[in-house]
Design a protein around this motif. Structure first.
Motif, PDB file in Angstrom:
ATOM      1  N   LEU A  57       0.822  -1.209   0.000  1.00 49.79           N
ATOM      2  CA  LEU A  57       0.000   0.000   0.000  1.00 49.79           C
ATOM      3  C   LEU A  57       0.858   1.262   0.000  1.00 49.79           C
ATOM      4  O   LEU A  57       1.907   1.317   0.657  1.00 49.79           O
ATOM      5  CB  LEU A  57      -0.908   0.016   1.235  1.00 49.79           C
ATOM      6  N   GLU A  58       0.397   2.269  -0.716  1.00 50.11           N
ATOM      7  CA  GLU A  58       1.019   3.596  -0.624  1.00 50.11           C
ATOM      8  C   GLU A  58       0.562   4.264   0.661  1.00 50.11           C
ATOM      9  O   GLU A  58      -0.523   3.964   1.175  1.00 50.11           O
ATOM     10  CB  GLU A  58       0.575   4.446  -1.818  1.00 50.11           C
ATOM     11  N   ALA A  59       1.367   5.216   1.119  1.00 51.14           N
ATOM     12  CA  ALA A  59       1.027   5.941   2.350  1.00 51.14           C
ATOM     13  C   ALA A  59      -0.391   6.495   2.277  1.00 51.14           C
ATOM     14  O   ALA A  59      -1.178   6.362   3.221  1.00 51.14           O
ATOM     15  CB  ALA A  59       2.042   7.062   2.581  1.00 51.14           C
ATOM     16  N   SER A  60      -0.738   7.091   1.138  1.00 55.32           N
ATOM     17  CA  SER A  60      -2.060   7.729   1.020  1.00 55.32           C
ATOM     18  C   SER A  60      -3.184   6.700   1.117  1.00 55.32           C
ATOM     19  O   SER A  60      -4.269   7.000   1.631  1.00 55.32           O
ATOM     20  CB  SER A  60      -2.156   8.498  -0.295  1.00 55.32           C
ATOM     21  N   ILE A  91       7.480   5.174   4.777  1.00 60.81           N
ATOM     22  CA  ILE A  91       6.962   5.435   6.139  1.00 60.81           C
ATOM     23  C   ILE A  91       7.145   6.907   6.504  1.00 60.81           C
ATOM     24  O   ILE A  91       6.322   7.483   7.225  1.00 60.81           O
ATOM     25  CB  ILE A  91       7.566   4.482   7.193  1.00 60.81           C
ATOM     26  N   GLN A  92       8.191   7.531   5.954  1.00 60.63           N
ATOM     27  CA  GLN A  92       8.309   8.992   6.119  1.00 60.63           C
ATOM     28  C   GLN A  92       7.063   9.672   5.554  1.00 60.63           C
ATOM     29  O   GLN A  92       6.489  10.566   6.178  1.00 60.63           O
ATOM     30  CB  GLN A  92       9.564   9.501   5.390  1.00 60.63           C
ATOM     31  N   SER A 120      11.178  11.809  12.815  1.00 59.08           N
ATOM     32  CA  SER A 120       9.928  12.576  12.714  1.00 59.08           C
ATOM     33  C   SER A 120       8.757  11.974  13.476  1.00 59.08           C
ATOM     34  O   SER A 120       7.660  12.523  13.406  1.00 59.08           O
ATOM     35  CB  SER A 120       9.509  12.839  11.257  1.00 59.08           C
ATOM     36  N   VAL A 121       8.951  10.869  14.186  1.00 60.88           N
ATOM     37  CA  VAL A 121       7.786  10.328  14.898  1.00 60.88           C
ATOM     38  C   VAL A 121       7.685  10.931  16.304  1.00 60.88           C
ATOM     39  O   VAL A 121       8.661  11.453  16.848  1.00 60.88           O
ATOM     40  CB  VAL A 121       7.793   8.774  14.929  1.00 60.88           C
ATOM     41  N   ASP A 122       6.489  10.856  16.864  1.00 60.10           N
ATOM     42  CA  ASP A 122       6.264  11.470  18.176  1.00 60.10           C
ATOM     43  C   ASP A 122       6.797  10.596  19.310  1.00 60.10           C
ATOM     44  O   ASP A 122       7.306  11.110  20.303  1.00 60.10           O
ATOM     45  CB  ASP A 122       4.767  11.733  18.355  1.00 60.10           C
ATOM     46  N   VAL A 123       6.635   9.283  19.155  1.00 54.61           N
ATOM     47  CA  VAL A 123       7.121   8.345  20.186  1.00 54.61           C
ATOM     48  C   VAL A 123       7.772   7.160  19.480  1.00 54.61           C
ATOM     49  O   VAL A 123       7.128   6.478  18.669  1.00 54.61           O
ATOM     50  CB  VAL A 123       5.952   7.826  21.063  1.00 54.61           C
ATOM     51  N   LEU A 124       9.042   6.921  19.784  1.00 46.79           N
ATOM     52  CA  LEU A 124       9.730   5.736  19.257  1.00 46.79           C
ATOM     53  C   LEU A 124      10.008   4.786  20.421  1.00 46.79           C
ATOM     54  O   LEU A 124      10.770   5.103  21.325  1.00 46.79           O
ATOM     55  CB  LEU A 124      11.056   6.114  18.597  1.00 46.79           C
TER      56      LEU A 124
END
Ligand SMILES: C[S@@+](CC[C@H](N)C(=O)[O-])C[C@H]1O[C@@H](n2cnc3c(N)ncnc32)[C@H](O)[C@@H]1O
Ligand SMILES: Nc1nc2[nH]cc(C(=O)O)c2c(=O)[nH]1
Ligand code: SF4
Ligand SMILES: [Mg+2]
Length: 237
Positions: A57-60, A91-92, A120-124
């Motif tokens: 799947l594409e991100a969109s 994933i970016q 760029s993620v909020d929680v890793l």
């Protein structure tokens, strides 16, 4: 545009583990793992048994599917696997598109590989694997991930089944004393049907007794897998 191998998209559910425990979240689970943990509760992401369910799947397309499932009823998306760190730029794109919609992104990975999109993620959540998994930690990779993450965005979560795992957990916490540290009681039978809460609570009780007696764990958080207590070994929860 490159695509993401997705094995399941589900939710809303309640984040059952670690630093975001209790928060309502959607899940996007990627296919494929570079590990083969002895007790993996998501072995269908790598053992071939569910290969026919993988979609590229594409991100969109993922964003559209999340919206179709629950538009307006979630603020968090958790990307797990398998190991989502096996996937790069797409994933970016997914994280960027979710952020544009005001949605926060959490990621689950074992810390065996770096990806630039981690930043760029909020929680890793980094979950290095103890000896009972029969996997080996590449400390230089984990060091580099922790060094490169923006401050306040990463946390460590070690699953514990036995005394040897507990010693490993102490090694991890001692190596990264400034990173929020979570101990998670292991689920030793991920196939068992029916109610497994009593068995999970016994393991949690054992783990909590160790932590209570141990001055090295004064700043650690000890947790169950909340979703497993409530929904047992059910997939898609
Ligand atoms: C299925 S993994 C997927 C993400 C990534 N591969 C990882 O291991 O962090 C998600 C989380 O579930 C934990 N986990 C897997 N099997 C488990 C089990 N039997 N009992 C407790 N936690 C488990 C992993 O350690 C990890 O923290
Ligand atoms: N509810 C719920 N919480 C989770 N936290 C981490 C999970 C995972 O499999 O990565 C997970 C999961 O599969 N379900
Ligand atoms: S690293 Fe995560 S997904 Fe991979 S085998 Fe271990 S627990 Fe399962
Ligand atoms: Mg899970």
């Amino acid at each position: 545009m490159s695509k993401i191998p997705v094995i399941e998209i589900f939710g809303p559910t309640i984040q059952g583990e670690g630093s975001v425990i209790g928060v309502k979240t959607m899940f996007v689970r990627t296919y494929g793992c570079d590990y083969r943990c002895a007790w993996c509760d998501s072995a269908f992401t790598w053992d071939g048994s569910a290969k026919d369910q993988v979609r590229m799947l594409e991100a969109s397309e993922i964003v559209s599917e999340l919206a179709a499932l629950a538009a307006g009823n979630f603020e968090w998306v958790t990307i797990s696997g398998g190991n989502p760190a096996l996937i790069g730029q797409p994933i970016q794109e997914l994280a960027d598109q979710l952020h544009q919609l005001g949605i926060k992104v959490a990621v689950e990975t074992q810390g065996s590989k770096w990806q630039d999109w981690f930043r760029s993620v909020d929680v890793l959540t980094l979950s290095p694997k103890p000896p009972s998994s029969r996997m080996h930690t590449d400390w230089s990779v984990l060091d580099r991930i922790i060094e490169q993450m923006p401050s306040g965005t990463s946390n460590l979560k070690v699953v514990v089944f036995d005394d040897e795992d507990y010693r490993y957990a102490k090694t991890v916490h001692r190596r990264y004393p400034d990173i929020p540290f979570f101990l998670q009681a292991g689920n030793s039978d991920v196939q068992e049907e029916g109610n497994i809460s009593d068995r999970l609570l016994k393991k949690l009780n054992w783990l909590m007794d160790k932590v209570i007696a141990d001055p090295d764990m004064n700043d650690a958080r000890t947790l169950p897998q909340l979703h497993a207590l409530v929904w047992h070994n059910k997939r898609g929860k």
